[in-house]
Design a protein around this motif. Structure first.
Motif, PDB file in Angstrom:
ATOM      1  N   HIS A 114      17.004  81.706  31.306  1.00  0.00           N
ATOM      2  CA  HIS A 114      16.227  80.544  30.870  1.00  0.00           C
ATOM      3  C   HIS A 114      17.102  79.507  30.172  1.00  0.00           C
ATOM      4  N   SER A 115      18.310  79.910  29.753  1.00  0.00           N
ATOM      5  CA  SER A 115      19.192  78.996  29.022  1.00  0.00           C
ATOM      6  C   SER A 115      20.475  78.680  29.777  1.00  0.00           C
ATOM      7  N   GLN A 116      20.526  78.977  31.076  1.00  0.00           N
ATOM      8  CA  GLN A 116      21.773  78.824  31.816  1.00  0.00           C
ATOM      9  C   GLN A 116      21.809  77.584  32.711  1.00  0.00           C
ATOM     10  N   TYR A 117      20.927  76.636  32.484  1.00  0.00           N
ATOM     11  CA  TYR A 117      20.885  75.455  33.353  1.00  0.00           C
ATOM     12  C   TYR A 117      22.015  74.473  33.049  1.00  0.00           C
ATOM     13  N   TRP A 118      22.674  74.643  31.918  1.00  0.00           N
ATOM     14  CA  TRP A 118      23.776  73.746  31.555  1.00  0.00           C
ATOM     15  C   TRP A 118      25.127  74.366  31.915  1.00  0.00           C
ATOM     16  N   GLU A 119      25.125  75.072  33.029  1.00  0.00           N
ATOM     17  CA  GLU A 119      26.345  75.718  33.513  1.00  0.00           C
ATOM     18  C   GLU A 119      26.545  75.403  34.990  1.00  0.00           C
ATOM     19  N   GLY A 120      27.786  75.424  35.438  1.00  0.00           N
ATOM     20  CA  GLY A 120      28.141  75.399  36.847  1.00  0.00           C
ATOM     21  C   GLY A 120      27.480  74.320  37.673  1.00  0.00           C
ATOM     22  N   ALA A 121      27.012  74.729  38.868  1.00  0.00           N
ATOM     23  CA  ALA A 121      26.439  73.783  39.826  1.00  0.00           C
ATOM     24  C   ALA A 121      25.171  73.131  39.306  1.00  0.00           C
ATOM     25  N   SER A 122      24.405  73.860  38.488  1.00  0.00           N
ATOM     26  CA  SER A 122      23.178  73.287  37.924  1.00  0.00           C
ATOM     27  C   SER A 122      23.498  72.083  37.051  1.00  0.00           C
TER      28      SER A 122
END
Length: 608
Positions: free
Chosen positions: A587-595
């Protein structure tokens, strides 16, 4: 205050002194900005090592000292302006009374009494005698004096009494102003040391309250900000003020100016930085008091083998008492640590494009914070991130970091345009998933505030701006309701990640083209399991299980990643499994990588 003193007093001397203090405040502000924006920033770009770190620490302390000088000199200027305003009014009242006395050929004594000649109709071959009237300010005595004048056959008595009373009132006004402002001005004197401490900032808050209370009459004479004004009305009010009026209003009303949508970002930042410094001072004193009241227990204790119950010689472990104390200490220091994290950003940015602007700050309740990474008034792209459940002052560091990550990535995908990335915690967010987050009231209460803020960004901007709203978790509901209920909102794109629903069933209901509404939810994000509200009979209500049978109904409308919603989707990683790194890591990983890259492309007007 006697008659001769008031007549000789020149209020312009005090307004000149106010100008001097205002100039000192401005010089302190310029010095602070030069330290922060030029010297320290250049050092961070070019120097490394222990000596550089130590020098930067000293520069930060010097910047804080200049900020304190700026605030206190600003208060002194406002106090002197208010004193001059009150003395000017008293002198005008006095001069008007003296002019009336001259016109009537009365004589005014040094004590303010008024002597009048014989006059009126003759009685028994004599005209009524002249006399003298002393000024009266006590309401009862003044009423009796006016009655005596009215009964005197000499009409000059009545007029002289009125003039004497006006003189007395003017002297009383001047005396009260002098007695009021003398201690307030003395209170603005700083400690005779070179350290601006938490106590100094706490005193600065008290100084502000004291000047604000005393200057009420003067401030009432200034144009007031519109009550519940639109951003355009707020901007017009600020523009209408003179430089002196702006400085005076800002010195005693930083809370008002800092919250006004439509006012330039630099002005709001200055106001909120003062509020932050004062709040941090209070928090530091509170934390110190907590430490004094809760002494640290022994950290280590002997270790006993749980199998044998015997003491292990030379082996120690952390005691439970110390662990409990540390947990309580960390909780007591939480808000102070968050304020320090905000201030640290002003002490660490290395490029003007990443300069932080504090556009909102309030430490009451869970706290409200608005931070822009980059200047939203001049940026080509502005993306406003609305955090969700659990957001508050104590946890704001992570949310600001997300705004920083997005701004940094936007500069990579669109290096030819400037992007400002805003973290907008301008509302009371729900604090727990299973309780607060199931209630739409937090979004209902936030939608007008977010609408005003977004409109204010557009109002204060120097030209055209590409505006994007980014909602996460419960923040998507805040963003969705805001766009739904404000059809003229100046928003070009919407990004919705980890959403429990946005308050509408179709992208078109957000009042922007559906192909500009982008949504994504990670496969392992537990928000996927959010059912629609089922009421008090949840186990018996078929709606509670609808999510098992279709792909669109979730807690607050259709799933924005479903076909039925009708918007756009972008790919994100599956994310970590629940429980692998906390209960809901995905739920908190949207500020990583391709996202993160996809969100940056959308925020800069591109396509992921």
């Amino acid at each position: 205050m006697d008659l001769a003193t008031l007549r000789a007093l020149r209020p312009t001397r005090y307004t000149d002194a106010a100008d001097g203090y205002r100039a000192a405040s401005g010089m302190a502000s310029s010095a602070r900005e030069r330290i922060d924006d030029e010297i320290a920033r250049s050092m961070r770009q070019s120097l490394k090592g222990e000596a550089a770190t130590e020098a930067l620490g000293q520069l930060q302390a010097l910047s804080g000292n200049f900020h304190y000088v700026q605030v206190e000199c600003g208060l002194a200027a406002t106090a002197l302006d208010a004193f001059a305003h009150e003395m000017t009014a008293a002198r005008r009242k006095l001069e008007a009374a003296l002019e009336d006395a001259r016109a009537a050929d009365f004589t005014v004594g040094a004590d303010g009494s008024v002597t009048y000649p014989a006059g009126g109709g003759e009685s028994g071959g004599e005209r009524p005698h002249g006399g003298s009237a002393a000024g009266l300010t006590d309401p009862t005595a003044a009423a009796l004096g006016r009655q005596a004048g009215a009964l005197d056959p000499n009409p000059a008595h009545r007029r002289a009494q009125d003039i004497a009373d006006r003189i007395a009132a003017a002297l009383q006004d001047a005396t009260e102003a002098d007695e009021k402002w003398a201690p307030k001005l003395r209170a603005l004197k700083a400690d005779d040391d070179l350290t601006v401490s938490a106590g100094d900032w706490t005193d600065a808050k008290k100084d502000t309250e004291g000047v604000l209370e005393g200057a009420a009459g003067y401030l009432d004479s200034l144009p007031h900000p519109p009550a519940h004004g639109t951003p355009a009305e707020n901007a017009a009010w600020w523009t209408s003020l003179t430089d002196t009026q702006r400085a005076d209003y800002l010195s005693v009303h930083p809370d008002t100016v800092g919250a006004l949508d439509g006012v330039p970002a630099g002005v709001r930042d200055e106001a909120n930085r003062t509020l932050l410094s004062e709040a941090r001072g209070r928090a530091e004193l509170d934390y110190d008091a907590w430490l004094r009241a809760h002494p640290e227990p022994e950290r280590y204790t002997d270790y006993f083998n749980p199998m044998t119950g015997t003491e292990m010689k030379g082996v120690t472990v952390e005691s439970q008492a110390w662990k409990d104390w540390k947990e309580a200490r960390d909780d007591a220091r939480g808000r102070l640590g968050s304020m320090e994290a905000i201030e640290a950003r002003f002490d660490s940015y290395a490029d003007e494009s990443t300069r932080p602007y504090l556009l909102g700050f309030d430490d009451k309740d869970n706290g409200r914070v608005i931070v822009s990474v980059g200047d939203p008034d001049t940026a080509d792209n502005v993306v406003t991130y609305v955090p969700g459940t659990g957001a508050g002052l104590s946890s704001v560091d992570g949310d600001i970091s997300r705004a920083e990550l997005l701004q940094d990535q936007a500069s990579v995908v669109d290096p030819t345009h400037r992007t400002a990335s805003i973290m907008w915690l301008g509302y009371d967010a729900p604090q727990d998933l299973m309780g607060d987050a199931t209630d739409a009231k937090y979004a209902d209460n936030a939608r007008d505030s977010l609408s005003s803020f977004l409109t204010g960004v557009d109002t204060a901007h120097h030209g055209q701006v590409n505006s994007t709203v980014l909602g996460h978790s419960y923040g998507t509901l805040v963003a969705g309701e805001t766009m739904r209920d404000h059809p003229d909102l100046p928003v070009d794109h919407a990004i919705l990640v980890g959403s429990p629903g946005v308050g509408v069933n179709h992208a078109k209901d957000l009042n922007i083209p559906a192909d500009r509404v982008w949504a994504a939810t990670a496969k392992n994000d537990l928000v996927n399991l959010a059912p629609p509200p089922a009421g008090t009979l949840a186990p018996l209500n078929p709606k509670a299980y609808m999510r098992l049978f279709d792909d669109h109904s979730i807690m607050y409308g259709y799933d924005p990643t479903s076909d039925d919603f009708g918007g756009q989707r972008f790919k994100v990683a599956d994310g970590k499994l629940p429980g692998s790194d906390g209960p809901m890591p995905a739920h908190s990983q949207y500020w990583e990588g391709a996202s993160l890259t996809s969100m940056a492309k959308i925020a800069t007007g591109g396509t992921p």
